[in-house]
Every structure is written in C-alpha cells, then in structure tokens.
Write an enzyme that holds these catalytic residues in place. Sequence first.
Site, PDB file in Angstrom:
ATOM      1  N   LYS A  55       0.827  -1.211   0.000  1.00 13.39           N
ATOM      2  CA  LYS A  55       0.000   0.000   0.000  1.00 13.39           C
ATOM      3  C   LYS A  55       0.861   1.260   0.000  1.00 13.39           C
ATOM      4  CE  LYS A  55      -3.686  -2.448   2.464  1.00 13.39           C
ATOM      5  NZ  LYS A  55      -4.264  -2.758   3.776  1.00 13.39           N
ATOM      6  N   GLN A  99      -5.444  -1.464   9.694  1.00 12.80           N
ATOM      7  CA  GLN A  99      -5.041  -2.780   9.185  1.00 12.80           C
ATOM      8  C   GLN A  99      -5.561  -3.881  10.116  1.00 12.80           C
ATOM      9  OE1 GLN A  99      -3.237  -3.190   6.262  1.00 12.80           O
ATOM     10  NE2 GLN A  99      -3.664  -5.372   6.503  1.00 12.80           N
ATOM     11  N   ASP A 124     -11.358   2.510   3.378  1.00 18.48           N
ATOM     12  CA  ASP A 124     -11.619   1.071   3.311  1.00 18.48           C
ATOM     13  C   ASP A 124     -13.114   0.783   3.162  1.00 18.48           C
ATOM     14  OD1 ASP A 124      -9.516  -0.686   3.195  1.00 18.48           O
ATOM     15  OD2 ASP A 124      -9.076  -0.615   5.331  1.00 18.48           O
ATOM     16  N   ARG A 172     -20.820 -13.900   2.205  1.00 19.52           N
ATOM     17  CA  ARG A 172     -21.571 -12.746   2.723  1.00 19.52           C
ATOM     18  C   ARG A 172     -20.774 -11.959   3.769  1.00 19.52           C
ATOM     19  NH1 ARG A 172     -26.183 -16.137   6.147  1.00 19.52           N
ATOM     20  NH2 ARG A 172     -24.730 -17.577   7.154  1.00 19.52           N
ATOM     21  N   SER A 173     -19.438 -11.975   3.639  1.00 22.86           N
ATOM     22  CA  SER A 173     -18.616 -11.235   4.611  1.00 22.86           C
ATOM     23  C   SER A 173     -18.860  -9.734   4.482  1.00 22.86           C
ATOM     24  CB  SER A 173     -17.134 -11.528   4.374  1.00 22.86           C
ATOM     25  OG  SER A 173     -16.692 -10.890   3.191  1.00 22.86           O
ATOM     26  N   GLY A 272      -2.983 -12.310  -9.258  1.00 21.68           N
ATOM     27  CA  GLY A 272      -2.936 -11.421 -10.424  1.00 21.68           C
ATOM     28  C   GLY A 272      -4.284 -10.941 -10.893  1.00 21.68           C
TER      29      GLY A 272
END
Length: 934
Positions: A55, A99, A124, A172-173, A272
């Site tokens: 990041k 995080q 986020d 379904r998170s 990827g």
Amino acid sequence: MSAQIISGKEVSAKVREGLKKDVEQMKLQDPNFKPGLVVLQVGDRDDSNLYISMKLKAAAEIGINATHMKLPKTATEEEVLHSITEVNENSSIHGLIVQLPLDSIHKMDTEKVTNAVAPEKDVDGLTSINAGKLSRGDLGDCFIPCTPNGCMELIRQTGVSVAGKKAVVVGRSKIVGAPMHDLLLWNHATVTTCHSKTTDLPGEVGRADILVVGIGKAEMVKGEWIKKGAVVIDCGINHVPDETKASGKRVVGDVHYASAKEQAGFITPVPGGVGPMTVAMLMANTVLSAKRFLDSHQPGKWNITYTKLNLQKPVPSDIVISRSCVPKPIDGLAREVGLLSDEVELYGKTKAKVQLSIIKRLQAQPDGKYVVVTGITPTPLGEGKSTTTIGLVQALGAQMKLNVFACVRQPSQGPTFGIKGGAAGGGYSQVIPMEEFNLHLTGDIHAITASNNLVSAAIDARMFHESTQTDKALYNRLVPLIGGQRKFCPIQINRLRKLGIEKTDPSTLTEEEITRFARLDIEPSSITWHRVLDTNDRFLRKITIGQSPTEKGFTREAQFDITVASEIMAVLALTSSMEDMRQRLAKMVVATSRGGAPVTTEDLGVSGALTVLMKDAIKPNLMQTLEGTPVFVHAGPFANIAHGNSSILADKIALKLVGPEGFVVTEAGFGADIGMEKFFNIKCRYSGLRPHVVVLVATVRALKMHGGGPTVTAGMPLPKEYIEENLELLEKGCSNMRKQIENAQHFGVPVVVAVNAFKADTELELDLVCSMAKAAGAFDAVRCSHWAEGGAGAVALGQAVQRASEAPSKFKFLYDLELPIADKIRIIAQKIYGADDIELLPEAQHKVELYTKQGFSNLPICMAKTHLSLSHEADKKGVPSGFILPIRDIRASVGSGFLFPLVGTMPTIPGLPTRPCFYDIDLDPETEQVNGLF
C-alpha cells in the site's frame, strides 16, 4: 473456447496512471496540496507488514503522502481509539486504514475500532455509516469497500453490461460478499447471495451471468457449475500443498481455475486478478477523498447561514440586544468560512482561536478586498466607528451575500469599567456575546500584562544584582556550574555574538569579556520600560519602587501604563509569524547603558520566555456579529498612545478566507489623523497589504461641535444645538470632514463617507453632510442606520464600498523611511494635522540624536497625540491652523518597529471618573448573567 483472462495487474496499472494525473491536477489547483493516507497497524504480523508495504509503495508511486502508524502489541483499545481521533482531526490526512486483524495482547472490539474512523476518511469503506449508505444506494456519498470496488472495475473491463443480468455472490462477509451484493444491486443486476446454508449452491451458481466468489474455501466452485460464457470474479486467496514449489505450497482461489476457464467467458486469475485491484481501489478512494476535501474547502467557497434580527422599537440596550440573539456554535461558523477542525481551538461555544498553520495552507490563494474604517475627529462620546464597521460587514454579508470578515481590536478593560463602556459596536450592529468580547476574551491582554511585567522585574532584578556583586560573582551566577561544568544557554550565545565574542566555552572568556558579558550597566534614568495594568488607575502614573528593606536602598521612580499601551501589544499587532514575534520581542529596547548602548530584552535573557507567554496570544480570536458574519478580534493597541490597529495576522488570514470577491473590513482607532495615518504608514508598511477603500465615519453632532458648538461631555446631556436642526453650524463644522477626506486622499485610496445617523438628525442635515462630502472629493457619501436596523441599515454603504473597491487605487506612503526623524515628524504634522511646523523640545532633540546614533532613525513614526483635535490642543476644534506642534519627547519601540514622539502631555494610563461604569456592573448569581455592561 477458453475464457478471456481479466488481468488485475493491467487494469490496476491503468487505474494508478489515472490517479497520478488526478493528483497532478490537484497540485495545479493548490501547489501546497497533497493527498494524505495513514495506515494504522497494531502489532507486527508478517502478513500485515507485507500488505502495508504494498500500500505504501502504491501510494508513493501515485503521489499520495502515506504514513505507517505502527502501535505495539501492548497498545490498548483506548490508545488505538486515541490515535484514530488524532488522524480524524488532522486536515492533511484524507484516508485512514485500520489494518486488520488488530494484533494486540489486549482484547479489541474490531467493530468499535473501525467505526471510530471518520466516515469521510474511511477509504476502506468499513464503517457502519459507509456500509449503510452503500446498502441504501447512496453510491456518490460513500466509500465503497476496495475489494468489491475492484471487482466492479474488473467487470467493467469485460464490456459486459451489469444492468439486467443475473448476478450471484458466493459469500456474505462484511468486507466482500455483503457490499458486493449491494454494489451489483445498485448497478441494476438481479442479485442472489449464497452462503454456507444455501441448499443448491451448484444450481444457483449455474444461473449466474456474473459470478463473484469470496467464500474462503480453496477451489470450492467447480467449472461444471458455471454457466457458459459467465463473467467469473474470484476473490479467494488460499494456500494448498504443492511439492513442486520451494515453499511447499501455492496460492489458489475459491474457484477451480482450470475447469472454470473452459466454461466462463471472462475469468480473473489467482494471483494477479482481484488482489492488485484492491490496492488500486484503496488508492482511488484516497484520491477521491482528497478531491472531495479540496472541493469543499476552496478558499472563498462559503456555505454560511445568517442570523435573522428581530428588530425592536425603541432600540433596547446593547446587552439586551446581544442576549436576544442566540450565537451560532463557533465551531460551526469556523466550518462555514472554510476553517478546518485542526485549525481551530475552541474556547467554549462562542469564541475560538485560529492556528497560524492556516497561513501556509492558503498562501497560494488570492486576497479579497481590503477596507479600513476611520472617522472624523470625534467628540468624547465617539462617533460609532466600531458600530459602523460591524453594520457594514452585516450588510455585505447577511444582506448582500458576499463573503466578509470584520477584523477589530480587543477592548481594554480599563475603559470597560471606567467611563467609555464596552467596545463591541452597538444597537443592532454588535459583536456577540458582548460580555465575552469585553471581559477577558481568551486572555490575550492578560498574557501581555504578564509578559510586560516579567520584563520590568528582569530590569530591576538585573540592576539590583549588578549593584551588589563583583564581575566574577555575577558571571558565575549567570553561567552556573552544573554537574561540574559551565555552559552558555542559547540566549547567552546570542548576547556573546552581539558583543562580537565568538566563543562558546565559558572558561575561555577573558576578564574584559566577562565584564562586558555580565554587566548591562543600565542607566536608571534611561529606562523607558514601564509596568502595566489593564485597569484605569491614576495613582500608578508615578510611583516609587524598591522601598522594602530587602532591596537594600535600591529605589527609583517608576510608572505604570495601561496594558494596551505596552510595546508587546504593538508587537502582537504588527507581527507576521511566530518567528517574527520572537525576533521582535528580542529587539525591544528597554533602556540605555551608561556607555550609550541600547539594552534589549534579549540582553536581559527574557525574550524566549516572553515568546512562551505569548504563544497562544498570537492566534487570532474568532467571534461573530449579531447577524452571524465572522469577526476576528485580535490585539488592541490604543490609537492615541500606540498605533491603534488590530493585528496584521488576523487581516492576512481573513483576506485569504474571503476569496478574491470577498471583503475584509478593519477599523483604525480614533480619527483619520490618528488611526488611519498609522494604519497606512505603519501597519500597511509591515504587512505589505494595500487597502482598496477608506470608509470615513461622520456624525452630525461631531460636525456641529467642529463648527463651534458647545462642549460635549461624556455622561452629560447634549446641549440643544446638537438635538435641534442647525445647518449653519453643521456646514461650518464640515471643514473637519473635508480635511480628513483630504488626509485619506494623501494615500491615494478612494474614500466613502458613512454618515452615522442619530435620532435627532434631520433630513436636511444628513443631506447637507452627504453633499459636502462628495464636493470635498469623496467617492460617495451615504447615510447609515445600522445602529437601529443592523445590516439592512448599511446596505447603501455596502454597495458604495463595493463600487469604490473597483475604482482605481494609487496607494502610496506619506514619507520615505530614509528621511531624518525630524523630517518624517514634520511631514505628518504639516500634511495630516495642518501645522505650520514642529518644535523639538530639548529631550526630544536628545532622543533624535541618540536614536540616530543607535541606528533606529529609519523606523516609521507613531505620533502620540490627543485624538480630540487635529492639533495638540484638545479644545481646538474644526481645522486649526497657524500652530507649531511641540514634540516633548521621543521613545523607541524597536521591537514593534516605530518611534513614537510625545506631543504635549498625555497620560498613558487613564484614571477613573467620579462615577465609573463599574457601579452598574454585577452578576446575577442564579443565571450567572452579567448585568449593567453598557
């Protein structure tokens, strides 16, 4: 036929390239701006460290200023929440990522921690507020979680339209599945969410035109389940054993890739595919947040609400009016005018200080229009300059909908409890709450009192110690032995350099150097620094100090000034930064040595401590008018014994905040011959600012006085000449107005005359003043009724000021600084006051020679003169002529940066009258309201 591969690496590279251009565009809009991102980590997990490094690298490539905030495993939930709050309040940070997981030895409520992030910085997209907005379809007013957002971008790259398609989300998170469902739904797909309890998962998957899988089970979804030609987005990251790999394992998704690509039309690989997009969309959200911030905080782009006045007839007392209006919360007003939360320090609900960091943030922005309000030579009652200043800004703002700031001085408590009363304006044109404005405010004047008197204590203590100690003993105490070693402090190094002694080791000074360093050798009669008090007290005008036996006979005559006459007040008003204030405080000359050298606060070793005492006072104070327009209240030097203007800092900040079409209206104390002349020749010289308009306040009663009317005495009824029409007396008195218009024109700035109307004034009288003002060269002259009507009563004035601000202005100073001291004084006396010449009395002549020798002759001049006449004699009204201006003495305010000649005799601390204002002032113990304050 095999599916087309959707490469997350290629798509994310395009996204990043576009973000780079966006950041470059933002920098064109504001060269000082850069998107800011903080990644907050608790603990030291290897996988978290890897993700964070990715990041940070991506942010650096795009041009985002990313910071890794790493808390130890021992961090408590409270400490984490505190860190989040700090970032929330930091205006240079536009994105905050927590995080996960939180790797702490203490129990953490992850939901509570993630929800502590300000929604507008939640890049986020994990807070309940952003999740709720997404679920309701408010896609333009929220942050979409990065993985679902990345998935959508990958789907777009296929060219397949989402609208009308059958979409299936497996999982379904809160991070992937649930927001992915919402995102597809609001992009007009028909969405089914499958999970561990779904009975016919293969059947559901087989009906999907678009399939997004994020269930966390390796290769769970088989190729034969998938509809031919479907778009398949695999969000899974799983490790399975693989002996052919050095690590003994390989990464696979939740979809069996080999079989699925034979069925699907499009498919993402693992790795990827979705992975690179997650980071790219995180960067996209950060840039989006920065754009939103920049758009909503454009200088001059105000979203301000105004307060409606409820006008009463007859007009109630000032304090009744002040209390009838409920002020807007000051933090809300700060936001309305473009101040950021971390630029504002709240002092309760109605006043705040503004951080100087705003100057750097706005330095590239254009200034607004600059207006100074002054007046004709006043009666002892005052002619309503403060009221006109506030009425004008209420008109420009609340009535004409222009961005406008008033910048006014903080009043001294001397007059508040003495004879004049408050200074917040009056009637329906006031700064509110007036009690806060007139009493203490945020303590700036008290800071000046403490600082000033610390210097006085330092002077007398140093003289006392020098008179009772040998050179060696004095030196040993000034540079004490600590831990077996002597060491100069930084301020002592400065003194050594001033003396030309380039040494830093105390043991290497010669005896002669020790004497020069340790002894200031102040000549007691040369001390120009006086103690101060913010109270009118005539018995402190001349005192004797040092009468206690402990002072060993070291007595001397001394005096007190009122605090607002302190040079530190002038320094505050004229400073341009914290560093500049530190330098000015260090340069203040307090006395002369017996050898003729100036002695400064830096020599006394006290200048650093003064800066510490003044570190909060330097920040302008934010308040508001009755109609909700913003006001900076900052610094309050008297105009007759100092330069009489509010701070440069407040003006500079306000000019940036209002934007190029806005207005900043400031007030110069007393008449144009006093405050305005000093505004131009001193304040504008140091600020570099150039005013667009002069507003000259005139009243019928004052002009009648100048025409030969009876004496006006504060606290006594006005004679009949002032309450009955008398055009002859008025016309004769307009000579003073004519002269003050001429004084403003010396500086090349258009003049608008504001005729402050009183109840007893007639239409003919008001018309006469306006016509004579225009004949004298004023750009315009308008009558005003803002005292009784608020901003609505000054709209004509506002319109005239707006027109005048567009007229040509050829600003120039009255004199060159390089001229000899006497010549500069003479130019002011002749051109502004109308004197034939000046007379330097012996003490003044001595000071001219001394200050020229000491190198202070290039400073501007600040005349200390009565404000009640253009001449030095208060009873000479109109436009006196044929007089010689006597200069009794000259003093140096080297730190503030001017010399001030004393014209005639004038007390520097007022006295109390027989019946002071404090008779009427009291506190209601039940409501804690202040009563009787003007």
